[in-house]
Design an enzyme around this catalytic site. Sequence first.
Site, mmCIF file in Angstrom:
data_model
loop_
_atom_site.group_PDB
_atom_site.id
_atom_site.type_symbol
_atom_site.label_atom_id
_atom_site.label_comp_id
_atom_site.label_asym_id
_atom_site.label_seq_id
_atom_site.Cartn_x
_atom_site.Cartn_y
_atom_site.Cartn_z
ATOM 1 C CB CYS A 185 22.630 38.558 49.150
ATOM 2 S SG CYS A 185 23.422 38.588 47.556
ATOM 3 C CD GLN A 201 40.561 45.038 36.612
ATOM 4 O OE1 GLN A 201 39.789 44.874 37.552
ATOM 5 N NE2 GLN A 201 41.820 44.639 36.661
ATOM 6 C CE1 TYR A 236 51.739 35.900 37.816
ATOM 7 C CE2 TYR A 236 53.206 37.794 37.977
ATOM 8 C CZ TYR A 236 52.924 36.473 38.266
ATOM 9 O OH TYR A 236 53.804 35.738 38.997
ATOM 10 C CG ASP A 265 47.362 43.231 38.320
ATOM 11 O OD1 ASP A 265 47.086 42.830 39.474
ATOM 12 O OD2 ASP A 265 46.511 43.749 37.568
ATOM 13 C CB CYS A 312 43.787 41.276 44.093
ATOM 14 S SG CYS A 312 44.441 39.686 43.577
HETATM 15 N N1 SAH Z 1 46.600 43.216 34.803
HETATM 16 C C1 SAH Z 1 45.420 42.608 34.274
HETATM 17 C C2 SAH Z 1 44.945 41.331 34.951
HETATM 18 C C3 SAH Z 1 45.522 40.938 36.257
HETATM 19 S S1 SAH Z 1 44.712 39.553 36.985
HETATM 20 C C4 SAH Z 1 44.290 43.617 34.286
HETATM 21 O O1 SAH Z 1 44.366 44.597 35.004
HETATM 22 O O2 SAH Z 1 43.325 43.435 33.570
HETATM 23 C C5 SAH Z 1 46.012 38.365 37.031
HETATM 24 C C6 SAH Z 1 46.264 37.698 35.696
HETATM 25 O O3 SAH Z 1 47.351 36.789 35.857
HETATM 26 C C7 SAH Z 1 45.111 36.867 35.164
HETATM 27 O O4 SAH Z 1 44.817 37.330 33.869
HETATM 28 C C8 SAH Z 1 45.648 35.427 35.133
HETATM 29 O O5 SAH Z 1 45.174 34.682 34.046
HETATM 30 C C9 SAH Z 1 47.141 35.657 35.018
HETATM 31 N N2 SAH Z 1 48.043 34.595 35.514
HETATM 32 C C10 SAH Z 1 47.866 33.738 36.523
HETATM 33 N N3 SAH Z 1 48.969 33.008 36.743
HETATM 34 C C11 SAH Z 1 49.893 33.426 35.837
HETATM 35 C C12 SAH Z 1 51.252 33.059 35.566
HETATM 36 N N4 SAH Z 1 51.866 32.131 36.269
HETATM 37 N N5 SAH Z 1 51.896 33.711 34.590
HETATM 38 C C13 SAH Z 1 51.277 34.666 33.856
HETATM 39 N N6 SAH Z 1 49.999 35.053 34.083
HETATM 40 C C14 SAH Z 1 49.307 34.438 35.041
#
Ligand code: SAH
Length: 458
Positions: free
Chosen positions: A78, A287, A316, A386, A413
């Site tokens: 898998c 999440q 983000y 993030d 991540c």
């Molecule tokens: N902190 C949030 C999600 C983090 S994931 C949580 O914990 O739920 C990273 C996020 O960054 C995603 O939602 C993605 O859409 C966003 N993202 C990606 N590139 C970006 C950019 N240049 N500016 C702003 N957001 C962005």
Amino acid sequence: MQKNDLVTVAIEDIGVGGEGIGKVDGYTLFIKDAIIGDVVEAKIVKAKKNYGYARLMNIVTPSENRVEKPACPMARRCGGCQIQEMKYGAQLAFKEGKVRGNLERIGEVPIELLDKVMQPIVGMEEPFHYRNKAQFPFGKDKEGNIVTGFYAGRTHSIIPNRNCLLGVEVNEMILNEIISYMEENKVEPYDETTGKGLIRHVLIRYGFTTKEIMVCLIINGTSIPNAEALCRQLAKISGMTSITLNVNKKQTNVILGDEILPLWGRETITDYIGDIKYQISPLSFYQVNPVQTVKLYQTALEYARLDGNETVWDLYCGIGTISLFLAQKAKQVYGVEIVPAAIKDAKKNAALNKIENAEFYVGKAEEVLPEKYEKDGVYADVIVVDPPRKGCDETLLSTMLQMKPKRIVYVSCDSATLARDLKILCEENYQLEKVAVCDMFPSSVHVETCVLLQRRTM
Ligand code: SAH
């Protein structure tokens, strides 16, 4: 080294896709399903100049970190799990070591400082059944039976499995009901090669706190025959809250289409992260490991050291999960996110929780923040980021440095890009104070890191 050569290799590391890495006379080999500490016999399947890929043929000496028998009999075939064959303690040690190694090599953080700031990795007590979301494809086996399960690694052939150990137990009952319904009503699964057939995937979500269940059938059409019969059976499952259809008529790998059609119950389910309530639709990002998410966000909150007077920027921000968590303890939070639908959810969730001190902007973090800073002179006591795997944009890092927040909390991540960005921030007056590593995805190679950077006082 040539294709079809048989070699004996000691595995020394694990690659980004979970494959074992070993060397034979300086030639690097990537071997799927081999783990650190194994000595294996492998057959070369692809030979490049300096490295190659080999198939695991035989484990000559198993690593002491190898489990006797993987909990899931499908683990090897898998594509869902990469390192399930490693004891959980060893998985954690590997992930902690990975973060540490990247901070040391790429981030150039001195070893003595790492010893001081790195907290022990936060693992799960029970590293199975942690996912609140699952997407199962439907298809047919060679005998023409309807099957569901997971794609084999890197292909789209379905490995039948209704009982994935990463997901919740109720998934199996739901899948059984859907397959019985399809058989009884002669409803065909979608066939990727011909573009024919109706049922493509099912998306199942489970609220760990509320025990509410969502079932969304992704179909190559706009309706299903005898929908009442399916709903009647599914509705008998305790906790069933939302049954919907999602329309996806495109010949594509993307699972979900844009349109949602209600079938039974509500269109959303509710769940909590800490005290914050979320309304989740089939299309919302949320999440997938709620147990570990709380631990990670608690850490981010703790690192932000808020006393109620701070202005915080959460860049983000996705659906505002961290923003709303922080808003409980800050004076004002501003969230920035590139996906408009996520910002819509963030605003909705703020209202749902009666949180009035959180404001959200759609746009690229590296454009919105510099613009707000230059035009409006916005200020931040604390900045939280993030970002996705590629890390922060350099323009953003430089605006953050100009804004001189007291603290920067970086949730990541990918510890390699985290380390790259930390190096830039630490060269400019920020001090690495704390590093927390959190295992959000047991049996996979992924790991989340949260670090605290404190502005040096001059
Ligand atoms: N902190 C949030 C999600 C983090 S994931 C949580 O914990 O739920 C990273 C996020 O960054 C995603 O939602 C993605 O859409 C966003 N993202 C990606 N590139 C970006 C950019 N240049 N500016 C702003 N957001 C962005």
